[in-house]
Design a protein around this motif. Structure first.
Motif, PDB file in Angstrom:
ATOM      1  N   ALA A  35       0.879  -1.253  -0.067  1.00 56.35           N
ATOM      2  CA  ALA A  35      -0.203   0.166   0.183  1.00 56.35           C
ATOM      3  C   ALA A  35       0.796   0.578  -0.173  1.00 56.35           C
ATOM      4  O   ALA A  35       0.323   1.890  -0.351  1.00 56.35           O
ATOM      5  N   GLY A  36       1.715   0.990   0.628  1.00 54.12           N
ATOM      6  CA  GLY A  36       3.085   2.408   0.428  1.00 54.12           C
ATOM      7  C   GLY A  36       4.118   2.564  -0.581  1.00 54.12           C
ATOM      8  O   GLY A  36       4.662   3.419  -0.560  1.00 54.12           O
ATOM      9  N   GLY A  37       3.390   1.649  -1.479  1.00 58.43           N
ATOM     10  CA  GLY A  37       4.343   2.074  -2.871  1.00 58.43           C
ATOM     11  C   GLY A  37       6.211   0.647  -2.486  1.00 58.43           C
ATOM     12  O   GLY A  37       6.690   1.275  -3.330  1.00 58.43           O
ATOM     13  N   ALA A  38       6.018   0.380  -1.462  1.00 56.39           N
ATOM     14  CA  ALA A  38       7.453  -0.623  -1.632  1.00 56.39           C
ATOM     15  C   ALA A  38       7.286  -1.974  -1.414  1.00 56.39           C
ATOM     16  O   ALA A  38       7.165  -2.894  -1.359  1.00 56.39           O
ATOM     17  N   GLY A  39       7.712  -1.821  -2.815  1.00 54.34           N
ATOM     18  CA  GLY A  39       7.879  -3.030  -3.885  1.00 54.34           C
ATOM     19  C   GLY A  39       9.560  -3.183  -4.184  1.00 54.34           C
ATOM     20  O   GLY A  39      10.201  -2.722  -3.411  1.00 54.34           O
ATOM     21  N   ASN A  40       9.821  -3.784  -5.170  1.00 55.64           N
ATOM     22  CA  ASN A  40      10.669  -3.966  -6.096  1.00 55.64           C
ATOM     23  C   ASN A  40      11.381  -2.471  -6.441  1.00 55.64           C
ATOM     24  O   ASN A  40      10.593  -1.738  -7.003  1.00 55.64           O
ATOM     25  N   ALA A  41      12.426  -1.904  -5.516  1.00 55.37           N
ATOM     26  CA  ALA A  41      12.396  -0.498  -6.977  1.00 55.37           C
ATOM     27  C   ALA A  41      12.784   0.102  -8.057  1.00 55.37           C
ATOM     28  O   ALA A  41      12.933   0.692  -8.651  1.00 55.37           O
ATOM     29  N   CYS A  42      13.687  -1.160  -7.954  1.00 60.22           N
ATOM     30  CA  CYS A  42      13.810  -0.922  -9.849  1.00 60.22           C
ATOM     31  C   CYS A  42      12.577  -1.232 -10.728  1.00 60.22           C
ATOM     32  O   CYS A  42      12.847  -0.719 -11.453  1.00 60.22           O
ATOM     33  N   GLY A  43      12.280  -2.335 -10.747  1.00 61.74           N
ATOM     34  CA  GLY A  43      10.321  -2.383 -10.974  1.00 61.74           C
ATOM     35  C   GLY A  43       9.727  -1.522 -11.034  1.00 61.74           C
ATOM     36  O   GLY A  43       9.094  -1.014 -12.706  1.00 61.74           O
ATOM     37  N   ASP A  44       9.772  -0.690  -9.692  1.00 55.58           N
ATOM     38  CA  ASP A  44       8.505   0.769  -9.665  1.00 55.58           C
ATOM     39  C   ASP A  44       9.082   1.194 -10.055  1.00 55.58           C
ATOM     40  O   ASP A  44       8.558   2.376 -11.196  1.00 55.58           O
ATOM     41  N   ARG A  45      10.723   1.931 -10.330  1.00 57.52           N
ATOM     42  CA  ARG A  45      11.243   2.912 -11.238  1.00 57.52           C
ATOM     43  C   ARG A  45      11.062   3.167 -12.444  1.00 57.52           C
ATOM     44  O   ARG A  45      10.728   3.915 -13.212  1.00 57.52           O
ATOM     45  N   THR A  46      11.339   1.718 -13.205  1.00 60.59           N
ATOM     46  CA  THR A  46      11.088   1.572 -14.696  1.00 60.59           C
ATOM     47  C   THR A  46       9.531   1.837 -14.805  1.00 60.59           C
ATOM     48  O   THR A  46       9.302   2.651 -16.442  1.00 60.59           O
ATOM     49  N   VAL A  47       8.801   1.634 -14.574  1.00 58.91           N
ATOM     50  CA  VAL A  47       7.130   1.762 -14.658  1.00 58.91           C
ATOM     51  C   VAL A  47       6.815   3.328 -14.649  1.00 58.91           C
ATOM     52  O   VAL A  47       6.203   3.444 -15.196  1.00 58.91           O
ATOM     53  N   THR A  48       7.219   3.470 -13.469  1.00 55.90           N
ATOM     54  CA  THR A  48       6.508   5.580 -13.035  1.00 55.90           C
ATOM     55  C   THR A  48       7.207   6.241 -14.248  1.00 55.90           C
ATOM     56  O   THR A  48       7.107   6.369 -14.205  1.00 55.90           O
ATOM     57  N   ARG A  49       9.032   5.386 -14.697  1.00 52.48           N
ATOM     58  CA  ARG A  49       9.310   6.734 -15.545  1.00 52.48           C
ATOM     59  C   ARG A  49       8.490   6.364 -16.893  1.00 52.48           C
ATOM     60  O   ARG A  49       7.909   6.857 -17.193  1.00 52.48           O
ATOM     61  N   PHE A  50       8.137   5.043 -17.495  1.00 50.83           N
ATOM     62  CA  PHE A  50       7.517   5.070 -18.534  1.00 50.83           C
ATOM     63  C   PHE A  50       5.842   5.687 -18.010  1.00 50.83           C
ATOM     64  O   PHE A  50       5.841   6.274 -19.351  1.00 50.83           O
ATOM     65  N   LEU A  51       5.322   5.838 -17.648  1.00 49.36           N
ATOM     66  CA  LEU A  51       4.342   6.696 -17.118  1.00 49.36           C
ATOM     67  C   LEU A  51       4.364   8.200 -17.353  1.00 49.36           C
ATOM     68  O   LEU A  51       3.285   9.073 -17.781  1.00 49.36           O
ATOM     69  N   LEU A  52       5.297   8.202 -16.859  1.00 47.80           N
ATOM     70  CA  LEU A  52       5.521  10.263 -16.658  1.00 47.80           C
ATOM     71  C   LEU A  52       6.016  10.205 -17.755  1.00 47.80           C
ATOM     72  O   LEU A  52       5.859  11.501 -18.294  1.00 47.80           O
ATOM     73  N   THR A  53       7.099   9.528 -18.545  1.00 50.62           N
ATOM     74  CA  THR A  53       7.709  10.154 -19.547  1.00 50.62           C
ATOM     75  C   THR A  53       7.404   8.782 -21.267  1.00 50.62           C
ATOM     76  O   THR A  53       8.054   9.849 -22.182  1.00 50.62           O
ATOM     77  N   GLY A  54       7.171   8.045 -21.191  1.00 53.01           N
ATOM     78  CA  GLY A  54       6.770   7.399 -22.230  1.00 53.01           C
ATOM     79  C   GLY A  54       8.755   5.792 -22.612  1.00 53.01           C
ATOM     80  O   GLY A  54       8.054   5.729 -23.032  1.00 53.01           O
ATOM     81  N   GLU A  55       9.285   6.763 -21.342  1.00 50.80           N
ATOM     82  CA  GLU A  55      10.285   5.793 -21.962  1.00 50.80           C
ATOM     83  C   GLU A  55      10.186   4.482 -21.378  1.00 50.80           C
ATOM     84  O   GLU A  55      10.502   3.727 -20.079  1.00 50.80           O
ATOM     85  N   ARG A  56      10.634   3.824 -22.418  1.00 45.88           N
ATOM     86  CA  ARG A  56      10.458   2.306 -21.560  1.00 45.88           C
ATOM     87  C   ARG A  56      12.400   1.749 -22.253  1.00 45.88           C
ATOM     88  O   ARG A  56      13.292   2.591 -23.383  1.00 45.88           O
ATOM     89  N   PRO A  57      12.905   0.827 -21.790  1.00 48.18           N
ATOM     90  CA  PRO A  57      14.065  -0.047 -21.776  1.00 48.18           C
ATOM     91  C   PRO A  57      14.079  -0.057 -22.713  1.00 48.18           C
ATOM     92  O   PRO A  57      12.984  -0.835 -23.875  1.00 48.18           O
ATOM     93  N   ALA A  58      14.812  -0.212 -23.424  1.00 46.36           N
ATOM     94  CA  ALA A  58      15.451  -0.631 -24.581  1.00 46.36           C
ATOM     95  C   ALA A  58      15.286  -1.759 -25.131  1.00 46.36           C
ATOM     96  O   ALA A  58      14.838  -2.199 -26.438  1.00 46.36           O
ATOM     97  N   ALA A  59      15.341  -2.790 -23.917  1.00 46.22           N
ATOM     98  CA  ALA A  59      14.915  -3.934 -24.806  1.00 46.22           C
ATOM     99  C   ALA A  59      14.214  -4.477 -23.402  1.00 46.22           C
ATOM    100  O   ALA A  59      14.782  -3.796 -22.224  1.00 46.22           O
ATOM    101  N   ASP A  60      13.937  -5.809 -23.208  1.00 43.33           N
ATOM    102  CA  ASP A  60      13.713  -6.283 -22.379  1.00 43.33           C
ATOM    103  C   ASP A  60      15.069  -6.650 -20.912  1.00 43.33           C
ATOM    104  O   ASP A  60      15.724  -6.900 -21.322  1.00 43.33           O
ATOM    105  N   ILE A  61      14.609  -6.596 -19.926  1.00 47.38           N
ATOM    106  CA  ILE A  61      15.696  -6.368 -18.378  1.00 47.38           C
ATOM    107  C   ILE A  61      14.983  -6.940 -17.551  1.00 47.38           C
ATOM    108  O   ILE A  61      14.522  -7.484 -17.498  1.00 47.38           O
ATOM    109  N   ARG A  62      16.290  -7.542 -16.355  1.00 48.12           N
ATOM    110  CA  ARG A  62      15.344  -7.654 -14.769  1.00 48.12           C
ATOM    111  C   ARG A  62      15.918  -6.963 -14.319  1.00 48.12           C
ATOM    112  O   ARG A  62      17.334  -6.195 -14.231  1.00 48.12           O
TER     113      ARG A  62
END
Length: 522
Positions: A494-521
């Protein structure tokens, strides 16, 4: 022809029951709840006390029912949609919808639709639970909107008129007998299918993924948005992918969190079969946790090693098959099937590990009284059972050979002993009328604006199933694979504390449209 409007009897309790069931929601990929009458439709004044309403124009937002437990700023309304899109001037039903508007109009870039799992989970409740964290994460970039799919929460419901004994999770979900027999499962599945054919009416037959996609499109129009962004979870990823396939020009930034295999030959039935593998993928996380020395102080260290935890759990399940234990709930013994069901639910989240370990410890204590988890402590409401089976049975034609199910169960009990039930027979094997429409094959045609995120050890939608969605979408998508267990990745708490890397990647996409150039881990 005058449009005849059919509205639902939506008491605030409907929202409360939907909320209580959300954590246990998994038939195809999830379970759910809700209420209705004779021909499959009932009357009412709108979504469970919500003061807003829409019959096709802009939505008029009002207060949410108290039972929703809305976050600050969350508003609710009703949206009228056709019961049957082939008869647009015929009977209409009502969907409960909700919005958490951006508090920064200068930063707002559109509407983000929050699509829940299921079939049967409430979007309105999910917005109440995740809205504050999502609003903080997206910093005013979106109005956040959700709706209860038909049959769920504050929306119009269907009923099957099922007997109480057929509405317990451990019976509605077909765990085989202690000897591996599925005779009782087949008898119950036929009985449920017959009841749904007798009492479900057109409302039950209208519970389909295709209609949820059509309802989403009407919601987009009512919101006055040219395009929608979305965050879809679990079964909701299939709904979202179907929408993106059928309305590619109406999608902006599309997030699919915990996807299942979209192959038309494996929709629904294949999802259940995959859950057995998912349980095996995930169980080592629980075994490592339950054998860790830190558990000793809590009385929850079940064994000294992960291997010993696995042996203990499987042995205890077999002992409960032979000799069920009385529990704190009269008339609800802890059987081997109930114990395995409790394990399956617990594997969804690390936060559920202590409860299952405690249940195991109570069952091991000759003087203990096992306390069942809430989802196993009573029968589901009839409306919950109806939507649980309705969508998956209406979406596709299921195999009908009882001996074939028996062979599949026998093989899976050996191959995946911590799973053991997902390939078993369901009411869909006896469903009257079969699939309402043919399932759609997803393709890679359309804009490249989808970001997938998937745990490596998901007990419900295994990573291998997510890879099949990834393959179907081709260059339309990029995928983030997260090295953790559980079902659901983005903003997992509920507080948004999950996997920091995954959360950061999704949030960046929602805010800027930027995605990784290829699939990542991550």
């Amino acid at each position: 022809m005058t449009t005849r409007r059919v509205r639902t009897a939506l008491a605030a309790s409907a929202f409360a029951s939907a909320s209580a069931s959300a954590s246990a929601s998994v038939f195809a990929v999830s379970l759910s709840l809700a209420a209705l009458a004779s021909v499959g439709v009932v009357a009412s004044a709108g979504p469970a006390g919500a003061t807003g309403n829409s019959t096709g124009g802009r939505i008029q937002w009002g207060e949410c029912p108290a039972a929703v437990k809305p976050v600050e700023g969350q508003r609710c309304a009703g949206l009228s949609v056709p019961l049957d899109y082939a008869d647009p001037t015929g009977p209409r039903i009502e969907l409960a919808v909700s919005r958490l508007a951006s508090t920064r109009p200068e930063a707002r870039r559109g509407t983000l639709l929050v699509i829940p799992g299921g079939p049967g989970s409430s979007g309105v409740q999910r917005l109440a639970q995740k809205g504050a964290a999502l609003a903080k994460e997206t910093d005013g970039a979106y109005d956040l909107v959700a709706f209860d799919p038909r049959g769920v929460g504050g929306s119009t419901k269907a009923r099957c008129g099922l007997a109480e004994q057929d509405r317990w999770m451990v019976t509605l979900r077909s765990w085989p007998g202690d000897d591996g027999s599925i005779d009782a499962n087949a008898e119950r599945a036929r009985r449920i299918a017959d009841a749904c054919a007798r009492d479900g009416g057109p409302m039950l037959r209208g519970l389909t993924t295709a209609n949820q996609v059509r309802d989403m499109e009407l919601l987009r129009q009512a919101l006055g948005e040219e395009k929608l962004s979305a965050w879809a979870t679990s079964y909701g990823t299939y709904v979202a992918a179907r929408y993106a396939q059928e309305h590619p020009g109406r999608t902006d930034r599309w997030v699919l969190d915990s996807s299942a295999d979209p192959d038309p030959l494996r929709v629904a039935y294949g999802w259940l079969a995959d859950m057995a593998k998912g349980a095996e993928d995930r169980f080592p996380d629980f075994a490592a946790w339950a054998s860790h020395p830190d558990r000793a102080a809590e009385g929850l260290r079940l064994a000294d090693t992960p291997e010993a935890v696995r042996a203990l759990v499987l042995d205890l399940a077999a002992r409960l098959d032979r000799a069920p234990r009385a529990t704190a709930v009269p008339g609800a013994p802890l059987t081997g099937a109930a114990f395995r069901q409790a394990l399956q639910v617990a594997l969804y989240s690390d936060g559920a590990f202590p409860g299952f370990a405690r249940l195991a410890a109570q069952a091991l204590d000759p003087r203990g009284v096992p306390v069942l988890p809430p989802e196993l402590s009573g029968a589901m409401p009839d409306e919950a059972a109806a939507v649980t089976v309705g969508v998956v049975c209406n979406d596709v034609d299921w195999p009908r050979s009882v001996p074939a199910y028996a062979r599949a169960v026998a093989a899976d009990r050996v191959r995946h002993p911590t799973g053991g039930m997902p390939v078993n027979i369901t009411p869909c094997a006896f469903w009257k009328g079969g699939a309402v429409e043919k399932p759609v094959r997803l393709t890679d045609e359309g804009p490249s604006n989808i970001l997938m995120i998937q745990n490596l050890r998901d007990p419900s939608t295994p990573h291998s199933s997510g890879l099949r969605m990834r393959k179907a979408l081709g260059d339309r998508a990029r995928m983030v694979s997260v090295d953790r267990g559980g079902h659901g990745v983005y903003l997992v708490s509920a507080g948004g504390a999950g996997n920091a890397c995954g959360d950061r990647t999704v949030t960046r996409f929602l805010l800027t449209g930027e995605r990784p150039a290829a699939d990542i881990r991550c």
